[in-house]
Design a protein around this motif. Structure first.
Motif, PDB file in Angstrom:
ATOM      1  N   TYR A   1      36.785  32.174  37.470  1.00 15.21           N
ATOM      2  CA  TYR A   1      36.089  33.299  38.090  1.00 15.21           C
ATOM      3  C   TYR A   1      36.968  33.893  39.190  1.00 15.21           C
ATOM      4  O   TYR A   1      37.592  33.168  39.959  1.00 15.21           O
ATOM      5  CB  TYR A   1      34.765  32.843  38.717  1.00 15.21           C
TER       6      TYR A   1
ATOM      7  N   ASN B   1      36.891  34.101  31.366  1.00 13.35           N
ATOM      8  CA  ASN B   1      36.649  33.590  30.003  1.00 13.35           C
ATOM      9  C   ASN B   1      35.878  34.599  29.166  1.00 13.35           C
ATOM     10  O   ASN B   1      36.150  34.765  27.978  1.00 13.35           O
ATOM     11  CB  ASN B   1      35.895  32.262  30.050  1.00 13.35           C
ATOM     12  N   GLU B   2      34.909  35.263  29.789  1.00 16.49           N
ATOM     13  CA  GLU B   2      34.111  36.252  29.049  1.00 16.49           C
ATOM     14  C   GLU B   2      34.973  37.425  28.625  1.00 16.49           C
ATOM     15  O   GLU B   2      34.887  37.889  27.476  1.00 16.49           O
ATOM     16  CB  GLU B   2      32.973  36.775  29.933  1.00 16.49           C
ATOM     17  N   GLU B   3      35.786  37.914  29.543  1.00 16.85           N
ATOM     18  CA  GLU B   3      36.670  39.044  29.220  1.00 16.85           C
ATOM     19  C   GLU B   3      37.657  38.619  28.135  1.00 16.85           C
ATOM     20  O   GLU B   3      37.981  39.365  27.220  1.00 16.85           O
ATOM     21  CB  GLU B   3      37.426  39.505  30.473  1.00 16.85           C
TER      22      GLU B   3
ATOM     23  N   GLN C   1      40.764  44.929  34.216  1.00 18.20           N
ATOM     24  CA  GLN C   1      40.208  43.797  33.466  1.00 18.20           C
ATOM     25  C   GLN C   1      40.752  43.739  32.045  1.00 18.20           C
ATOM     26  O   GLN C   1      40.067  43.275  31.120  1.00 18.20           O
ATOM     27  CB  GLN C   1      38.671  43.853  33.479  1.00 18.20           C
TER      28      GLN C   1
ATOM     29  N   SER D   1      29.383  43.839  39.792  1.00 11.56           N
ATOM     30  CA  SER D   1      29.402  42.390  39.614  1.00 11.56           C
ATOM     31  C   SER D   1      30.084  41.723  40.800  1.00 11.56           C
ATOM     32  O   SER D   1      31.084  42.213  41.329  1.00 11.56           O
ATOM     33  CB  SER D   1      30.149  42.054  38.318  1.00 11.56           C
TER      34      SER D   1
ATOM     35  N   ASN E   1      36.133  27.099  33.069  1.00  9.43           N
ATOM     36  CA  ASN E   1      35.789  28.505  33.259  1.00  9.43           C
ATOM     37  C   ASN E   1      36.438  29.000  34.544  1.00  9.43           C
ATOM     38  O   ASN E   1      36.539  28.260  35.520  1.00  9.43           O
ATOM     39  CB  ASN E   1      34.264  28.670  33.372  1.00  9.43           C
TER      40      ASN E   1
ATOM     41  N   LYS F   1      34.330  37.203  35.279  1.00  8.80           N
ATOM     42  CA  LYS F   1      34.363  35.991  34.460  1.00  8.80           C
ATOM     43  C   LYS F   1      35.535  36.129  33.493  1.00  8.80           C
ATOM     44  O   LYS F   1      35.446  36.850  32.491  1.00  8.80           O
ATOM     45  CB  LYS F   1      33.066  35.842  33.672  1.00  8.80           C
TER      46      LYS F   1
ATOM     47  N   ALA G   1      37.257  36.306  25.840  1.00 15.11           N
ATOM     48  CA  ALA G   1      36.583  36.146  24.540  1.00 15.11           C
ATOM     49  C   ALA G   1      36.334  37.501  23.872  1.00 15.11           C
ATOM     50  O   ALA G   1      36.359  37.619  22.650  1.00 15.11           O
ATOM     51  CB  ALA G   1      35.266  35.407  24.735  1.00 15.11           C
ATOM     52  N   LYS G   2      36.114  38.531  24.697  1.00 18.95           N
ATOM     53  CA  LYS G   2      35.865  39.880  24.152  1.00 18.95           C
ATOM     54  C   LYS G   2      37.150  40.521  23.639  1.00 18.95           C
ATOM     55  O   LYS G   2      37.150  41.234  22.644  1.00 18.95           O
ATOM     56  CB  LYS G   2      35.289  40.788  25.254  1.00 18.95           C
ATOM     57  N   LYS G   3      38.254  40.278  24.338  1.00 19.17           N
ATOM     58  CA  LYS G   3      39.448  41.090  24.107  1.00 19.17           C
ATOM     59  C   LYS G   3      40.576  40.354  23.380  1.00 19.17           C
ATOM     60  O   LYS G   3      41.487  41.006  22.852  1.00 19.17           O
ATOM     61  CB  LYS G   3      39.984  41.613  25.446  1.00 19.17           C
TER      62      LYS G   3
END
Lengths: 173, 238
Positions: free
Chosen positions: A98, A117-119, A163, A111, A96, A115, A121-123
Motif C-alpha cells: 500500500y 496489488n489491485e492495480e 498508477q 482514496s 500486499n 493498493k 492485478a488489473k493491468k
C-alpha cells in the motif's frame, strides 16, 4: 450504608477472563535524510490487531485486521523526497503493498491509499507480483514480477501519479 | 558449362574470403575495444569523474536521473561542516575498516572488533563496483555527479558526503566513491554506476567517522592521516 444507597452484590455468573490488549512497542523508521519518521503502533486484541501509522505530524492511517495479518515497514519505505511511503501486509501467505501520502493527501478516486496489488492485478494479467523493493525515483516504485509459470519476470516501475506500470528492460534484483 | 562452373567457384571463393575478412575485423574490433578500455578505463561518473575536488554546492539546480527530474536537497554549509571531530580514536588495535559485501549489498564498519555501523547499500548496476582493498583518498562535503548517455544520462547536483577511494588497479582517476544518494531509495539492490550509494543519514555518519579527519569541505588523506581501509568483495545480484 446510607438511606437511598443501593447495595450491589457480585453477580452469580463467571465473568469472562478478558485479557488486556498487548501493545507492541512502537516501530519507527526514518527517511533516508533523517527529516521524516514513520511510526507504527500495534495493539493486539484477542481476535484482531489494530495498526496505526503516523508521522511526527499526523496520524496517517489506522486499521483493524485479523491477528494473523502482519503489517511491516519495509527498509525502503520512504520515497526519496519523503512525500510517500509504502507498507507491506502479509495475509494468508500473500504480501500486499500500500502507498500512502505522508501529507495525508488523497489519491485519485478520493482514496486514502493506493493498493499496488489491485492495480497490478488489473493491468498486468500476464505476471505475478513477486516483490516491491523500493523507490527508483520520488514517483516510481520498483516492482519485481514472476511469469505465470513461476519463472523470474521483468521489473516494472509503478508510477504513483498515473498508477500505471512501466516495463523495464533490466531486472532489478 | 565449364565457364559457369569456374564462375560459381569464383563467387564462392570470394564469399568465403569476404566472410573471413569480416570475421577477422570483428575479432580485432573486440580486442581493440578491450584494449582501449584497459588503457583508458571508464570513470565511475563518466562525465564529472574527479574533475572538481572543490566542494560543489548548487542549491537551485534540478537533478536528472532515469529521465526523472529530481529536486536535490539544499545544503547550507556551516562551521560544523568545516571541522567535525572524527568519532572514535584509531589505534593499532582499533583500526577502522569498512567492508562492503556486494552479494548482500551490505556495508559494515568496524573499529577493531567493534561494529560501528551496518547498513544496506546500493552498488554498481550499470557498471560494476570494483572488488579489492582500497583507501579513502579524499572526502568532499558535496559534489555534482554526471555521467551515462541517452536514457541512462544522469546529472545530480549536491551529492552529499562523498568519500573517494582508490587502491590496487583502481586509480584515483577512476572516481569510485561511497556517498549519500537522494534520487532513489532502493538500498539492498544494485542501482549505481559503480559507486556505493548509501542512505544520506548513513553516509553522514560514516563520513564523520572515517579518516582522514574532516578538515575543510574538501579533506585529503595524508601520510600522517591516511584514509580508512575499505574491502569490497562478493558478487552483486545483477
Amino acid at each position: 450504608m446510607g438511606i437511598g444507597q443501593k447495595r450491589y452484590s457480585q453477580p452469580n455468573v463467571s465473568l469472562p477472563n478478558v485479557p488486556k490488549p498487548v501493545i507492541t512497542p512502537k516501530s519507527t523508521w526514518d527517511s533516508s535524510d533523517g527529516k521524516a519518521t514513520l511510526i507504527m503502533e500495534k495493539k493486539t486484541e484477542p481476535n484482531s490487531s489494530v495498526y496505526s501509522f503516523s508521522t511526527t505530524d499526523n496520524l496517517i492511517y489506522s486499521t483493524t485486521v485479523p491477528v494473523s495479518n502482519i503489517f511491516s515497514i519495509p527498509y525502503n519505505s520512504w520515497s526519496p523526497d519523503n512525500k510517500y511511503f509504502f507498507l507491506k501486509e502479509t495475509a494468508d501467505g500473500n504480501n500486499n503493498y500500500y502507498v500512502f501520502s505522508s501529507q495525508n493527501k488523497m489519491f485519485a478516486g478520493n482514496s486514502k491509499f493506493l493498493k499496488v496489488n489491485e492495480e497490478f492485478a488489473k493491468k498486468l494479467i500476464n505476471y505475478q507480483l513477486a516483490d516491491v523493493t523500493g523507490w527508483a525515483a520520488p514517483n516510481l516504485l520498483l516492482v519485481n514480477t514472476n511469469e505465470l509459470n513461476g519463472k523470474q519476470g521483468p521489473s516494472f516501475w509503478f508510477e504513483i501519479s498515473s498508477q500505471n506500470f512501466i516495463k523495464l528492460s533490466t531486472r532489478f534484483n | 558449362m565449364a565457364k559457369k562452373s569456374a564462375y560459381n567457384s569464383g563467387i564462392l571463393s570470394f564469399a568465403f574470403k569476404s566472410l573471413f575478412i569480416v570475421l577477422i575485423m570483428f575479432v580485432f574490433s573486440v580486442m581493440g575495444s578491450k584494449l582501449i578500455k584497459t588503457l583508458n578505463p571508464v570513470c565511475a561518473n563518466s562525465i564529472s569523474c574527479i574533475n572538481n575536488l572543490n566542494p560543489d554546492i548548487e542549491n537551485n539546480s534540478p537533478g536528472l536521473f532515469e529521465n526523472q527530474t529530481i529536486t536535490p536537497p539544499k545544503i547550507e554549509l556551516s562551521a560544523s561542516d568545516f571541522t567535525k571531530p572524527v568519532l572514535g580514536t584509531e589505534t593499532a588495535s582499533r583500526e577502522k575498516h569498512i567492508y562492503v559485501d556486494l552479494s548482500t549489498q551490505t556495508l559494515s564498519a568496524y573499529e577493531g572488533q567493534a561494529l560501528f555501523m551496518q547498513t544496506l547499500v546500493s552498488t554498481g548496476k550499470w557498471y560494476p563496483t570494483p572488488t579489492g582493498d582500497f583507501r579513502i583518498w579524499v572526502k568532499l562535503r558535496a559534489t555534482r555527479m554526471t555521467g551515462g548517455t541517452g536514457a541512462d544520462y544522469y546529472d545530480l547536483p549536491n551529492v552529499p558526503f562523498v568519500m573517494f577511494f582508490a587502491g590496487g588497479d583502481i586509480s584515483q582517476g577512476r572516481g569510485f566513491s561511497l556517498h549519500g544518494a537522494y534520487w532513489h531509495n532502493n538500498f539492498g539492490h544494485p542501482m549505481s554506476h559503480g559507486c556505493v550509494n548509501m542512505r544520506i543519514i548513513d553516509a553522514e555518519k560514516l563520513y564523520n567517522w572515517v579518516n582522514p579527519a574532516t578538515a575543510g569541505y574538501t579533506t585529503h588523506s595524508t601520510t600522517s592521516d591516511p584514509g580508512t581501509l575499505i574491502t569490497i568483495y562478493g558478487e552483486a545480484p545483477l
